[in-house]
Design an enzyme around this catalytic site. Structure first.
Site, mmCIF file in Angstrom:
data_model
loop_
_atom_site.group_PDB
_atom_site.id
_atom_site.type_symbol
_atom_site.label_atom_id
_atom_site.label_comp_id
_atom_site.label_asym_id
_atom_site.label_seq_id
_atom_site.Cartn_x
_atom_site.Cartn_y
_atom_site.Cartn_z
ATOM 1 N N ALA A 1 0.732 -1.421 0.021
ATOM 2 C CA ALA A 1 -0.012 0.021 -0.174
ATOM 3 C C ALA A 1 0.781 1.301 -0.058
ATOM 4 O O ALA A 1 1.981 1.229 0.411
ATOM 5 C CB ALA A 1 -1.018 0.075 1.324
ATOM 6 N N ASP A 2 0.216 2.165 -0.396
ATOM 7 C CA ASP A 2 0.911 3.715 -0.433
ATOM 8 C C ASP A 2 -0.057 4.588 -0.250
ATOM 9 O O ASP A 2 -1.208 4.476 -0.938
ATOM 10 C CB ASP A 2 1.872 3.804 -1.841
ATOM 11 C CG ASP A 2 2.622 4.982 -1.417
ATOM 12 O OD1 ASP A 2 3.307 4.955 -0.606
ATOM 13 O OD2 ASP A 2 2.557 6.011 -2.366
ATOM 14 N N THR A 3 0.025 5.660 0.426
ATOM 15 C CA THR A 3 -0.653 6.850 0.804
ATOM 16 C C THR A 3 -0.063 8.323 0.447
ATOM 17 O O THR A 3 1.047 8.284 0.838
ATOM 18 C CB THR A 3 -1.172 6.933 2.200
ATOM 19 O OG1 THR A 3 -1.798 5.562 2.442
ATOM 20 C CG2 THR A 3 -2.258 8.015 2.437
#
Length: 232
Positions: free
Chosen positions: A103-105
């Site tokens: 995941a990446d935000t």
């Protein structure tokens, strides 16, 4: 004692979900304590193996912030998946099939600027003052899963969740006090809604957990869809 009993949390009694840990070697490709805390709620056994991807993609090569965050999430997932596969081949290990979660935000200001982790306290203060105070920002989280199917065929699932966050107007004293806590320094957008920044937020539109960094409902829908497709 189960993980649910140890953490004092409840879990969903779905047989296919409970069986995942016996069918797969599940890996969270992130060192984020927030993502780990949220994933723990599914009561599945998994390992944390942070990705070594440099996160150096050229933002100018993407048509949208969504495309950028999704590609970063997929590169993180791919790096861990390929690394573990190489180790298995090198040491001739017989593991269960792999399920790697990445995941990446990112946070995008109202003027379209991508706000990642600040490089300094001064930068964090500037972001809060100029990009967030009294304005609405958008949090995008890209989630990517690399999943070995029953036929050893690799399935890749990738999706983006977006949430709008509106800040109250922040005065300089509040900004300086917040930056002094150190909390903004390892946070995309220079704030953590689940902690002290919760005092600054006027309203949100969308998934709260997406702002924290791991959209739980989206992740569950991905798993459920894979199950219905008989991937597992």
């Amino acid at each position: 004692m189960s993980k649910a009993e140890a953490t004092g949390s409840l879990s969903l009694p779905l047989p296919w979900l409970s069986a995942l840990s016996s069918q797969y070697r599940i890996i969270l490709a992130s060192a984020s304590p927030r993502r780990k805390e949220l994933l723990d709620r599914l009561n599945i056994e998994y390992e944390v193996i942070p990705s070594g991807f440099a996160e150096d993609l050229d933002k100018s090569q993407f048509a949208s912030a969504k495309g950028y965050v999704l590609e970063t999430a997929c590169k993180k997932t791919e790096e861990v998946y390929n690394r573990i596969k190489r180790e298995m081949e090198t040491y001739q290990q017989q593991w269960r099939r792999l399920l790697v979660i990445g995941a990446d935000t990112i946070v995008v200001s109202s003027d379209g600027t991508i706000l990642e982790k600040p490089a300094s306290a001064d930068e964090a203060a500037a972001v809060l003052r100029e990009k967030l105070s009294g304005k609405t920002n958008t949090v995008h989280t890209g989630i990517c899963l690399f999943v070995d199917g029953a036929d050893d065929k690799l399935s890749i699932e990738k999706h983006v969740e977006s949430t709008k966050v509106t800040f109250h107007t922040l005065d300089d004293a509040l900004i300086d006090a917040y930056v002094a806590t150190g909390e903004p320094m390892d946070k995309a957008g220079s704030y953590a809604y689940q902690s002290l920044a919760g005092f600054f937020v006027k309203e949100i539109s969308g998934d709260y957990y997406n702002v924290v960094g791991f959209p739980c409902a989206l992740f569950y829908r991905i798993l459920s869809t894979l199950h219905k497709k008989d991937v597992f």
